[in-house]
Design an enzyme around this catalytic site. Structure first.
Site, short mmCIF file in Angstrom:
data_model
loop_
_atom_site.label_atom_id
_atom_site.label_comp_id
_atom_site.label_asym_id
_atom_site.label_seq_id
_atom_site.Cartn_x
_atom_site.Cartn_y
_atom_site.Cartn_z
N CYS A 164 46.12 -66.81 -12.73
CA CYS A 164 45.95 -67.91 -11.79
C CYS A 164 45.01 -67.41 -10.70
CB CYS A 164 47.30 -68.36 -11.23
SG CYS A 164 48.20 -67.05 -10.38
N GLN A 165 45.17 -67.84 -9.48
CA GLN A 165 44.30 -67.37 -8.41
C GLN A 165 44.77 -66.03 -7.85
OE1 GLN A 165 41.37 -68.69 -7.58
NE2 GLN A 165 41.02 -67.07 -6.09
#
Length: 116
Positions: free
Chosen positions: A79-80
């Site tokens: 994800c981030q």
């Protein structure tokens, strides 16, 4: 990699990419992809991971445009920053994907190590 084997570093991922076949799943929301992406990654938002990887292979391929990974294939989620990737990894492992791993630090870490 962590002792549990559920997490890998950017360097680990670079080695896997250089060695060949690995599936990278970006679990961020589609609008987050504007920040960039790891080359070759496929977007399946975290809220869709369980449903996606529970599908039969034909339905999965029709929906996502690539062959559904085997349960023993290397499957990397990110994800981030790492939390949603960890959640997706746990979901995949519960579904039987024994080699599912989360990219430690997510795309943010990757982008710092791989400047554009």
């Amino acid at each position: 990699m962590s002792a549990a084997g559920d997490e890998l570093t950017c360097e680990d991922l670079k080695q896997m990419l250089a060695a060949g076949k690995v599936t990278i799943i970006d679990v961020r929301k589609p609008e987050e992809l504007e920040k960039g992406k790891i080359e070759g990654s496929v977007n399946i938002p975290v809220d869709n991971v369980k449903e996606a990887f529970s599908q039969d292979p034909q339905s999965f391929e029709r929906r996502f445009g690539f062959e559904k990974p085997a349960f023993t294939s290397p499957l990397i989620f990110h994800c981030q920053m790492g939390l949603r990737g960890a959640n997706a990894t746990a979901t995949a492992r519960k579904l039987g994907y024994t080699r599912a791993q989360n990219l430690k630090g997510g795309f943010g870490e990757w982008a710092r190590e791989e400047p554009r």
